[in-house]
Design a protein around this motif. Structure first.
Motif, short mmCIF file in Angstrom:
data_model
loop_
_atom_site.label_atom_id
_atom_site.label_comp_id
_atom_site.label_asym_id
_atom_site.label_seq_id
_atom_site.Cartn_x
_atom_site.Cartn_y
_atom_site.Cartn_z
N TRP A 94 -17.49 15.16 -16.86
CA TRP A 94 -17.96 14.24 -15.83
C TRP A 94 -17.59 12.81 -16.17
N ASP A 96 -14.94 11.81 -17.73
CA ASP A 96 -13.53 11.67 -17.37
C ASP A 96 -13.38 11.53 -15.86
N PHE A 97 -14.03 12.43 -15.14
CA PHE A 97 -13.88 12.49 -13.69
C PHE A 97 -14.36 11.22 -13.01
N SER A 98 -15.44 10.65 -13.52
CA SER A 98 -16.09 9.53 -12.84
C SER A 98 -15.68 8.16 -13.35
N THR A 100 -13.19 6.14 -12.91
CA THR A 100 -12.74 5.14 -11.93
C THR A 100 -13.86 4.76 -10.95
N TRP A 101 -14.83 5.62 -10.78
CA TRP A 101 -15.99 5.25 -9.97
C TRP A 101 -16.84 4.21 -10.70
N GLU A 102 -16.93 4.37 -12.02
CA GLU A 102 -17.75 3.45 -12.82
C GLU A 102 -17.07 2.10 -13.02
N LYS A 106 -17.51 0.41 -8.74
CA LYS A 106 -18.62 -0.48 -9.10
C LYS A 106 -18.19 -1.94 -8.96
N GLY A 142 -8.71 13.51 -11.54
CA GLY A 142 -10.16 13.54 -11.41
C GLY A 142 -10.66 12.88 -10.15
N GLY A 143 -11.59 11.94 -10.31
CA GLY A 143 -12.19 11.27 -9.16
C GLY A 143 -11.43 10.08 -8.65
N TYR A 144 -10.21 9.86 -9.16
CA TYR A 144 -9.45 8.66 -8.81
C TYR A 144 -9.17 8.55 -7.31
N ALA A 147 -12.26 7.68 -5.46
CA ALA A 147 -12.65 6.30 -5.72
C ALA A 147 -11.83 5.34 -4.88
#
Length: 252
Positions: A94, A96-98, A100-102, A106, A142-144, A147
């Motif tokens: 998680w 790794d995946f998140s 770019t969200w963080e 953000k 991942g989540g890139y 994001a």
């Protein structure tokens, strides 16, 4: 819009695409302030280009409000972001995946909120850095992609808030439609996809057609700012061989 003597803040303008944009803005006579964490890289950019620099973490909410309050830019470019952690969906944690969200999302939230709540003056432009992954997906990052799509949505949402509050600030998403080599994010993506396909990095990058190095990217962003035909659009795709494409029209 002439960029001469315009006051511009660029986050993440010390390297990669951000630096290419800073070079293009300086060439047009804009007064640029670069915001990034790396003090040594900032000093190099300041010495070479004569720009102002501020060392700050773009995910620091108080820094976003303080810097915009002090500088009061005519144009804000949110370019800073993390290099995605590459891997297949079944292999990523998680964290790794998140990642770019963080960072990217953000930071985008805090700077957009600061622009709206300060607020910046009427007629200001805010450019939000997205990615072609937001349009096409990116299964090895991942989540890139999500994001970057969220940042695109946030530019649209911010236009709605600006309209509701009568602020006269216009928000636009900038969407590079190809992976760009010799940048941190671009090389991470190109290397991962080339390995997965069993080909060399340069062969993979060639599949996007004509390259769009950072300075050329910067020139295209400058065109979005200068050309009145682009003043009202919400999202623009940028590509080396096709130039600038409107991806989403004016806010309604």
């Amino acid at each position: 819009m002439s960029l001469k003597d315009k006051n511009v803040v660029v986050t993440g303008g010390n390297r990669g695409l951000g630096l290419g944009l800073v070079e293009a803005l300086v060439a047009k006579g804009a007064g640029v302030t670069v915001v990034a964490r790396d003090a040594e890289a900032l000093a190099s950019v300041r010495a070479r280009l004569g720009v102002a620099t501020i060392s700050a973490d773009v995910t620091d909410e108080t820094a976003a409000h303080r810097i915009l309050g002090e500088v009061r830019p005519d144009i804000l470019v949110l370019n800073a972001g993390a290099k995605p952690r590459m891997g297949r969906l079944d292999q990523l944690s998680w964290a790794d995946f998140s990642a770019t969200w963080e960072t990217d999302v953000k930071a985008g939230l805090y700077w957009l909120q600061a622009a709206l709540n300060l607020p910046l003056k009427s007629g200001s432009r805010v450019l939000v850095g997205s990615s072609g992954a937001a349009h096409n997906g990116s299964p090895l990052s991942g989540g890139y992609a999500g994001a970057k799509r969220m940042l695109w949505f946030m530019a649209r949402y911010a236009n709605g808030v600006s309209e509701q509050k009568g602020l006269g600030i216009h928000f636009q998403a900038i969407v590079p439609m190809q992976i760009i080599g010799d940048t941190g994010v671009g090389d991470a993506g190109a290397n991962a996809y080339a390995r997965a396909m069993g080909i060399k990095r340069d062969e993979y990058l060639a599949r996007f057609g004509a390259p769009m190095p950072p300075r050329e990217f910067g020139e295209k962003v400058v065109s979005v700012l200068e050309n009145p035909n682009y003043a009202e659009g919400i999202a623009f795709g940028l590509k080396g061989d096709t130039g600038i494409t409107l991806l989403e029209g004016a806010a309604t």
